[in-house]
Motif scaffolding. Structure first.
Motif, PDB file in Angstrom:
ATOM      1  N   THR A   1       0.799  -1.231   0.000  1.00  0.00           N
ATOM      2  CA  THR A   1       0.000   0.000   0.000  1.00  0.00           C
ATOM      3  C   THR A   1       0.829   1.277   0.000  1.00  0.00           C
ATOM      4  O   THR A   1       0.346   2.319  -0.441  1.00  0.00           O
ATOM      5  CB  THR A   1      -0.933   0.019   1.232  1.00  0.00           C
ATOM      6  OG1 THR A   1      -0.135  -0.063   2.427  1.00  0.00           O
ATOM      7  CG2 THR A   1      -1.901  -1.153   1.191  1.00  0.00           C
ATOM      8  N   GLY A   2       2.079   1.216   0.488  1.00  0.00           N
ATOM      9  CA  GLY A   2       2.905   2.423   0.558  1.00  0.00           C
ATOM     10  C   GLY A   2       3.238   3.018  -0.791  1.00  0.00           C
ATOM     11  O   GLY A   2       2.966   4.206  -1.042  1.00  0.00           O
ATOM     12  N   PRO A   3       3.825   2.263  -1.703  1.00  0.00           N
ATOM     13  CA  PRO A   3       4.192   2.831  -3.005  1.00  0.00           C
ATOM     14  C   PRO A   3       3.022   3.456  -3.774  1.00  0.00           C
ATOM     15  O   PRO A   3       3.197   4.542  -4.345  1.00  0.00           O
ATOM     16  CB  PRO A   3       4.788   1.621  -3.752  1.00  0.00           C
ATOM     17  CG  PRO A   3       5.375   0.790  -2.663  1.00  0.00           C
ATOM     18  CD  PRO A   3       4.390   0.898  -1.532  1.00  0.00           C
ATOM     19  N   PRO A   4       1.828   2.836  -3.812  1.00  0.00           N
ATOM     20  CA  PRO A   4       0.727   3.496  -4.528  1.00  0.00           C
ATOM     21  C   PRO A   4       0.389   4.879  -3.983  1.00  0.00           C
ATOM     22  O   PRO A   4      -0.042   5.757  -4.735  1.00  0.00           O
ATOM     23  CB  PRO A   4      -0.443   2.516  -4.351  1.00  0.00           C
ATOM     24  CG  PRO A   4       0.197   1.185  -4.201  1.00  0.00           C
ATOM     25  CD  PRO A   4       1.444   1.462  -3.398  1.00  0.00           C
ATOM     26  N   GLU A   5       0.569   5.077  -2.670  1.00  0.00           N
ATOM     27  CA  GLU A   5       0.321   6.402  -2.105  1.00  0.00           C
ATOM     28  C   GLU A   5       1.273   7.424  -2.699  1.00  0.00           C
ATOM     29  O   GLU A   5       0.888   8.553  -3.034  1.00  0.00           O
ATOM     30  CB  GLU A   5       0.475   6.362  -0.580  1.00  0.00           C
ATOM     31  CG  GLU A   5      -0.643   5.669   0.159  1.00  0.00           C
ATOM     32  CD  GLU A   5      -1.940   6.445   0.112  1.00  0.00           C
ATOM     33  OE1 GLU A   5      -1.923   7.664  -0.198  1.00  0.00           O
ATOM     34  OE2 GLU A   5      -2.991   5.841   0.369  1.00  0.00           O
ATOM     35  N   VAL A   6       2.550   7.045  -2.819  1.00  0.00           N
ATOM     36  CA  VAL A   6       3.540   7.947  -3.405  1.00  0.00           C
ATOM     37  C   VAL A   6       3.176   8.251  -4.859  1.00  0.00           C
ATOM     38  O   VAL A   6       3.187   9.410  -5.290  1.00  0.00           O
ATOM     39  CB  VAL A   6       4.946   7.330  -3.320  1.00  0.00           C
ATOM     40  CG1 VAL A   6       5.960   8.194  -4.080  1.00  0.00           C
ATOM     41  CG2 VAL A   6       5.373   7.174  -1.865  1.00  0.00           C
TER      42      VAL A   6
ATOM     43  N   ARG B   1       8.170  17.611  -3.713  1.00  0.00           N
ATOM     44  CA  ARG B   1       6.795  18.035  -3.431  1.00  0.00           C
ATOM     45  C   ARG B   1       5.973  16.882  -2.863  1.00  0.00           C
ATOM     46  O   ARG B   1       5.171  17.060  -1.940  1.00  0.00           O
ATOM     47  CB  ARG B   1       6.157  18.592  -4.691  1.00  0.00           C
ATOM     48  CG  ARG B   1       6.598  20.028  -4.986  1.00  0.00           C
ATOM     49  CD  ARG B   1       6.673  20.337  -6.459  1.00  0.00           C
ATOM     50  NE  ARG B   1       5.433  20.081  -7.167  1.00  0.00           N
ATOM     51  CZ  ARG B   1       5.336  20.095  -8.500  1.00  0.00           C
ATOM     52  NH1 ARG B   1       6.421  20.334  -9.231  1.00  0.00           N
ATOM     53  NH2 ARG B   1       4.193  19.874  -9.094  1.00  0.00           N
ATOM     54  N   VAL B   2       6.184  15.694  -3.382  1.00  0.00           N
ATOM     55  CA  VAL B   2       5.474  14.530  -2.857  1.00  0.00           C
ATOM     56  C   VAL B   2       5.948  14.225  -1.437  1.00  0.00           C
ATOM     57  O   VAL B   2       5.141  13.923  -0.554  1.00  0.00           O
ATOM     58  CB  VAL B   2       5.689  13.309  -3.770  1.00  0.00           C
ATOM     59  CG1 VAL B   2       5.071  12.057  -3.141  1.00  0.00           C
ATOM     60  CG2 VAL B   2       5.075  13.554  -5.141  1.00  0.00           C
ATOM     61  N   ALA B   3       7.258  14.319  -1.212  1.00  0.00           N
ATOM     62  CA  ALA B   3       7.801  14.074   0.125  1.00  0.00           C
ATOM     63  C   ALA B   3       7.210  15.037   1.146  1.00  0.00           C
ATOM     64  O   ALA B   3       6.911  14.659   2.282  1.00  0.00           O
ATOM     65  CB  ALA B   3       9.322  14.196   0.109  1.00  0.00           C
TER      66      ALA B   3
END
Length: 330
Positions: free
Chosen positions: A22-27, A194-196
């Protein structure tokens, strides 16, 4: 920046670690939001069948496509998560189901880029995809990876390692760091930054298990501090004295100092130095720029100033830092 859709296929199987999935799709979804769809990823969860998959956390996940469907598509990035079994008190062993390994090996042949997060590296290794490469995995299973796959150069220290078109990530939360690095490669450092910020993560921890980064977004309560932080990052190569910052904020030097100490817990000069070290770190990790060029880009003035700042904040030199943490480009 390309607007072409990039298909990210995440491998699913029973017992898979939930955050790996689930983590990578959020990024990737935040990347689309931050760029107004200019950076477009499409994530597909692939499994043997379309039946629900039970993760290590007990949460069931529905696949989007089967492995057969995925093999027929043009895959930009294949992302392989992992799973473990508990073999003793506080001890775990990475798993590599043969059926999943075969599927990973087949899908890898259709992918432009292959990645693993956490103990997913054991699946890549079992598929022969890490032979002769440098790779990382969770520190607790690194000895297992090295013992079972002597042809792999295992390094348990970095947050992630890139070796050509194969990327491997360390502990579970490192899936976010790895995903940000993929975004940076695809669409540039500015988009990744910006994502970070949206994730309230460090600016970048690309290659060090030791968290050398300064926090990206220290807690603040005022728009003025937010503006000052962004002003510093946008103009990192300029002088950025206390007087310069005060002039930008339209306040006195004494007031801007009080603002930084109250909101960020440090003086303006200390924050500027920390930001410069952070940018220099990223340059050392991800580019071949000379120290002189980094000095100019980051606003240190002289190489001696850069060296002193690194010794003060990271207890190392820029040269030694690059030697240890420069990501392998293949």
């Amino acid at each position: 920046m390309s607007t072409a859709e990039r298909l990210v296929v995440i491998v699913l199987f029973d017992g898979v670690d939930l955050l790996d999935v689930t983590g990578p799709p959020e990024v990737f979804s935040l990347t689309r939001r931050e760029t107004g769809a200019a950076a477009d990823y499409r994530v597909a969860l692939a499994a043997e069948t379309l039946d629900p998959v039970t993760t290590s956390a007990g949460v069931r996940v529905l696949p989007d496509i089967t492995f057969d469907d995925a093999a027929a598509r043009r895959i930009d990035t294949l992302l392989v998560p992992g799973s473990v079994e508990v073999v003793g008190r506080g001890q775990v062993r990475a798993l590599a189901d043969e059926a999943v390994v075969r599927r990973v090996k087949a899908l890898a042949g259709a992918a432009r880029r292959i990645t693993s997060v956490c103990v997913g590296a054991h699946l890549l290794a079992a598929a022969g995809l890490l032979d002769g490469r440098r790779a990382t995995t969770h520190w607790s299973t690194a000895p297992q990876l090295a013992a079972e796959h002597p042809s792999v150069e295992v390094d348990a220290d970095p947050i992630f390692i890139r070796d050509g078109d194969v990327w491997t990530g360390a502990g579970i939360s490192a899936c976010l760091d790895l995903s940000l690095a993929l975004v940076a490669e695809d669409f540039g450092e500015d988009v990744a930054l910006r994502v970070a910020r949206q994730l309230v993560m460090y600016l970048k921890r690309p290659s060090g298990q030791s968290q050398f980064s300064v926090p990206l977004e220290p807690v603040s309560t005022t728009r003025r501090v937010e503006d000052l932080r962004h002003h510093i990052m946008r103009n990192i190569g300029d002088r950025l004295t206390v007087a310069d910052l005060a002039a930008h904020a339209h306040v006195s030097e004494r007031q801007v100092t009080r603002i930084f100490k109250a909101e960020l817990g440090m003086t303006p000069s200390a924050y500027v130095e920390a930001a410069r070290v952070e940018v220099a770190r990223n340059q050392l990790e991800s580019t071949d720029a000379t120290l002189e060029r980094i000095v100019s880009h980051c606003g240190f003035g002289t190489t001696d100033t850069l060296v002193r700042a690194f010794r003060r904040r990271l207890d190392t030199t820029p040269t030694e830092y690059r030697r240890r943490f420069r990501a392998t480009a293949g």
